[in-house]
Design a protein around this motif. Structure first.
Motif, PDB file in Angstrom:
ATOM      1  N   THR A  78      28.551  31.472  38.686  1.00 18.79           N
ATOM      2  CA  THR A  78      29.313  30.547  37.858  1.00 18.79           C
ATOM      3  C   THR A  78      28.434  29.948  36.767  1.00 18.79           C
ATOM      4  OG1 THR A  78      28.849  28.738  39.386  1.00 18.79           O
ATOM      5  CG2 THR A  78      30.917  29.944  39.701  1.00 18.79           C
ATOM      6  N   ASP A  79      29.080  29.299  35.835  1.00 15.86           N
ATOM      7  CA  ASP A  79      28.417  28.681  34.692  1.00 15.86           C
ATOM      8  C   ASP A  79      27.965  27.270  35.044  1.00 15.86           C
ATOM      9  OD1 ASP A  79      27.593  28.321  32.055  1.00 15.86           O
ATOM     10  OD2 ASP A  79      29.548  27.611  31.418  1.00 15.86           O
ATOM     11  N   GLY A  80      26.682  26.956  34.787  1.00 11.13           N
ATOM     12  CA  GLY A  80      26.177  25.593  34.992  1.00 11.13           C
ATOM     13  C   GLY A  80      26.277  25.143  36.430  1.00 11.13           C
ATOM     14  N   ASP A  81      26.807  23.929  36.625  1.00 11.76           N
ATOM     15  CA  ASP A  81      26.908  23.382  37.980  1.00 11.76           C
ATOM     16  C   ASP A  81      28.281  23.616  38.612  1.00 11.76           C
ATOM     17  OD1 ASP A  81      28.339  21.663  36.384  1.00 11.76           O
ATOM     18  OD2 ASP A  81      27.450  19.837  37.200  1.00 11.76           O
ATOM     19  N   LYS A  82      29.106  24.436  37.983  1.00 14.54           N
ATOM     20  CA  LYS A  82      30.414  24.776  38.547  1.00 14.54           C
ATOM     21  C   LYS A  82      30.219  25.628  39.809  1.00 14.54           C
ATOM     22  CE  LYS A  82      32.749  23.048  35.087  1.00 14.54           C
ATOM     23  NZ  LYS A  82      32.367  21.685  34.881  1.00 14.54           N
ATOM     24  N   THR A  83      31.231  25.651  40.656  1.00 14.49           N
ATOM     25  CA  THR A  83      31.179  26.432  41.887  1.00 14.49           C
ATOM     26  C   THR A  83      32.371  27.382  41.952  1.00 14.49           C
ATOM     27  OG1 THR A  83      32.522  24.920  43.187  1.00 14.49           O
ATOM     28  CG2 THR A  83      30.138  24.452  43.074  1.00 14.49           C
ATOM     29  N   PHE A  84      32.329  28.296  42.893  1.00 16.77           N
ATOM     30  CA  PHE A  84      33.482  29.181  43.076  1.00 16.77           C
ATOM     31  C   PHE A  84      34.672  28.421  43.649  1.00 16.77           C
ATOM     32  CE2 PHE A  84      30.557  32.557  42.156  1.00 16.77           C
ATOM     33  CZ  PHE A  84      31.365  33.445  41.480  1.00 16.77           C
ATOM     34  N   GLY A  85      34.436  27.258  44.237  1.00 11.73           N
ATOM     35  CA  GLY A  85      35.542  26.387  44.622  1.00 11.73           C
ATOM     36  C   GLY A  85      36.309  25.921  43.389  1.00 11.73           C
ATOM     37  N   ASN A  86      35.575  25.675  42.273  1.00 12.69           N
ATOM     38  CA  ASN A  86      36.204  25.314  41.001  1.00 12.69           C
ATOM     39  C   ASN A  86      36.919  26.504  40.380  1.00 12.69           C
ATOM     40  OD1 ASN A  86      33.191  23.630  40.524  1.00 12.69           O
ATOM     41  ND2 ASN A  86      35.098  22.510  40.761  1.00 12.69           N
ATOM     42  N   VAL A  87      36.379  27.690  40.569  1.00 12.84           N
ATOM     43  CA  VAL A  87      36.918  28.901  39.955  1.00 12.84           C
ATOM     44  C   VAL A  87      38.262  29.270  40.562  1.00 12.84           C
ATOM     45  CG1 VAL A  87      36.565  31.398  39.691  1.00 12.84           C
ATOM     46  CG2 VAL A  87      34.673  29.816  39.293  1.00 12.84           C
ATOM     47  N   GLY A  88      38.374  29.167  41.874  1.00 14.80           N
ATOM     48  CA  GLY A  88      39.594  29.593  42.549  1.00 14.80           C
ATOM     49  C   GLY A  88      39.483  31.032  43.001  1.00 14.80           C
ATOM     50  N   ALA A  89      40.595  31.640  43.261  1.00 13.66           N
ATOM     51  CA  ALA A  89      40.629  33.002  43.807  1.00 13.66           C
ATOM     52  C   ALA A  89      40.011  34.008  42.838  1.00 13.66           C
ATOM     53  CB  ALA A  89      42.058  33.404  44.129  1.00 13.66           C
ATOM     54  N   VAL A  90      39.243  34.925  43.399  1.00 16.80           N
ATOM     55  CA  VAL A  90      38.664  36.025  42.641  1.00 16.80           C
ATOM     56  C   VAL A  90      39.317  37.303  43.162  1.00 16.80           C
ATOM     57  CG1 VAL A  90      36.563  37.301  42.095  1.00 16.80           C
ATOM     58  CG2 VAL A  90      36.467  34.820  42.357  1.00 16.80           C
ATOM     59  N   SER A  91      39.900  38.061  42.264  1.00 22.82           N
ATOM     60  CA  SER A  91      40.560  39.309  42.625  1.00 22.82           C
ATOM     61  C   SER A  91      39.628  40.470  42.287  1.00 22.82           C
ATOM     62  CB  SER A  91      41.862  39.435  41.835  1.00 22.82           C
ATOM     63  OG  SER A  91      42.465  40.681  42.090  1.00 22.82           O
ATOM     64  N   VAL A  92      39.422  41.352  43.252  1.00 23.83           N
ATOM     65  CA  VAL A  92      38.545  42.510  43.088  1.00 23.83           C
ATOM     66  C   VAL A  92      39.385  43.766  43.257  1.00 23.83           C
ATOM     67  CG1 VAL A  92      36.538  43.719  44.028  1.00 23.83           C
ATOM     68  CG2 VAL A  92      36.603  41.230  44.073  1.00 23.83           C
ATOM     69  N   SER A  93      39.219  44.723  42.344  1.00 22.75           N
ATOM     70  CA  SER A  93      39.949  45.983  42.506  1.00 22.75           C
ATOM     71  C   SER A  93      39.038  47.161  42.221  1.00 22.75           C
ATOM     72  CB  SER A  93      41.173  46.034  41.592  1.00 22.75           C
ATOM     73  OG  SER A  93      40.791  46.027  40.241  1.00 22.75           O
ATOM     74  N   LEU A  94      39.285  48.227  42.938  1.00 20.67           N
ATOM     75  CA  LEU A  94      38.577  49.486  42.751  1.00 20.67           C
ATOM     76  C   LEU A  94      39.569  50.455  42.137  1.00 20.67           C
ATOM     77  CD1 LEU A  94      36.072  51.293  43.258  1.00 20.67           C
ATOM     78  CD2 LEU A  94      37.110  51.880  45.458  1.00 20.67           C
ATOM     79  N   ASP A  95      39.263  50.876  40.922  1.00 18.03           N
ATOM     80  CA  ASP A  95      40.165  51.761  40.200  1.00 18.03           C
ATOM     81  C   ASP A  95      39.625  53.184  40.197  1.00 18.03           C
ATOM     82  OD1 ASP A  95      41.789  49.596  39.595  1.00 18.03           O
ATOM     83  OD2 ASP A  95      40.718  49.173  37.742  1.00 18.03           O
ATOM     84  N   GLY A  96      40.475  54.136  40.535  1.00 24.04           N
ATOM     85  CA  GLY A  96      40.146  55.546  40.431  1.00 24.04           C
ATOM     86  C   GLY A  96      40.515  56.053  39.052  1.00 24.04           C
ATOM     87  N   VAL A  97      40.505  57.341  38.893  1.00 22.80           N
ATOM     88  CA  VAL A  97      40.813  57.939  37.600  1.00 22.80           C
ATOM     89  C   VAL A  97      42.243  57.616  37.172  1.00 22.80           C
ATOM     90  CG1 VAL A  97      41.041  60.125  36.361  1.00 22.80           C
ATOM     91  CG2 VAL A  97      39.148  59.788  37.948  1.00 22.80           C
ATOM     92  N   ASP A  98      43.190  57.715  38.098  1.00 23.72           N
ATOM     93  CA  ASP A  98      44.601  57.553  37.752  1.00 23.72           C
ATOM     94  C   ASP A  98      45.254  56.267  38.225  1.00 23.72           C
ATOM     95  OD1 ASP A  98      44.699  60.087  36.501  1.00 23.72           O
ATOM     96  OD2 ASP A  98      44.909  61.050  38.461  1.00 23.72           O
TER      97      ASP A  98
END
Length: 153
Positions: A78-98
């Motif tokens: 995160t930026d500066g003194d911010k936390t991931f609690g401030n950020v909220g949900a993080v969505s992660v995806s794995l994309d294939g070719v199609d």
């Protein structure tokens, strides 16, 4: 692989990074640390992409990944003194070719300033993907040092 954060005013996922690590969970050189000042490995195996303030990605060409690389760890800070609690949900995806192959939502963070999002690791003769969601209360520099990157003070 890409990830995105909820858009909240004044809170940014500052940095997405990738570590190409060996069986000892260490980079073999600082070149195996991909981030905003070094957005790609010299062989083109791993490169970063950024789409605005809330979405970042890592492009990986598994045919170019060095043999001594056991896993590619994807993380963010995160930026500066911010936390991931401030950020909220993080969505992660794995994309294939199609299409998208896998997705995960990481939303249990509180005080963490850096987070391991996911990893792509060797298993037998192939590769596998694992969402992680492990956070740390320190920043990017400390995270990089844990993986053997030499950080200027």
């Amino acid at each position: 692989m890409c990830w995105g954060c909820e858009e909240r005013v004044g809170v940014l996922c500052e940095v997405g990074v990738a570590f190409l690590v060996d069986d000892d969970e260490l980079v073999s050189s600082d070149e195996d640390f991909v981030f905003y000042n070094a957005p790609a490995t010299s062989d083109g195996a791993v490169s970063m992409s950024i789409d605005g303030d809330s979405e970042q990605g890592v492009r990986i060409d598994l045919t170019l990944v060095p043999e001594d690389c056991a896993r590619i760890v994807i993380a963010a800070a995160t930026d500066g003194d911010k936390t991931f609690g401030n950020v909220g949900a993080v969505s992660v995806s794995l994309d294939g070719v199609d299409s998208t192959v896998a997705t995960a939502v990481l939303d249990a963070a509180t005080t963490e300033q850096s987070m391991l999002l996911a990893e792509i690791y060797r298993r037998g003769s192939g590769w596998r993907f694992r969402p992680i969601g492990q956070g740390y209360d320190d920043g990017l520099a400390e995270l990089a040092v844990r993986y053997g990157v030499e950080v200027d003070s």
